[in-house]
Design a protein around this motif. Sequence first.
Motif: not given
Length: 193
Positions: A63-70
Amino acid sequence: MARTPHDKYKLAAELGDLLPEHLDPFHEEESSPVPENLDMLCRLHICPACAVQAEAEDVRLRAIAELENVKKRLKREQEENARFATEGVLGDLLPSLDTLDRAIEYGNKNEACKVVIQGVEMTRKLLLDALKLHGLEARGECGEAFNPELHEAVGFDSRDDLDEGLVCVIVQRGYMLKDRLLRPAKVLINKKA
C-alpha cells in the motif's frame, strides 16, 4: 486472500482476554486513548512467526509503495499538463500564421503592395515573438535535410542549386511546442532530373 472487517472482529474474539481494553473492538468505552507503544503491544500479542502478521506487513508495504507510485504519476501528469496547457490555443493560431505567410509571399510579387507587406511582416514577427515566449518555434527551412519526424513530404521538385533529398520548397511551415511537434512542415523534396 483479502481480509474483511468481519475477520478482524473474529480474530479479536478468538484472542479474547489477550487484547487490552483499549484495543478490544467490543469494548464500549468511547474515549480510550491509543498508547504510544501500540506497535510493541501488537507484536507482543501476535506471534512474530504468525502468517497474519507477515501478510499484514506485506499488505502495508504494498500500500505504501502504491501510494508513492500514484504520487509520482500525478506529479508527472501535472507537470506535463502545465508544460503543454497552451497547446490547443497555439494550435488554433497556426492558420493565422499561415495566412500571414501567404499574404507576404503573394504580396511580394506586386510592387504596389510593398508598404502593406511591411506591416504584415511586422505583425507576423510580433505574433511569432509572443508565441515564442510560450515555447512555440517555427520548423522547416529550404536547404535542410529531410527529416520524417519534422517534415511531411507532399511531393518532389527539381532545383539545381540544392542536393538531392534536401527540402527545396516549404508548402506549409511546421511548428514545435517546446520539445513536442505541434505540426510537421509540409515540404517538397529536391529530386535531380
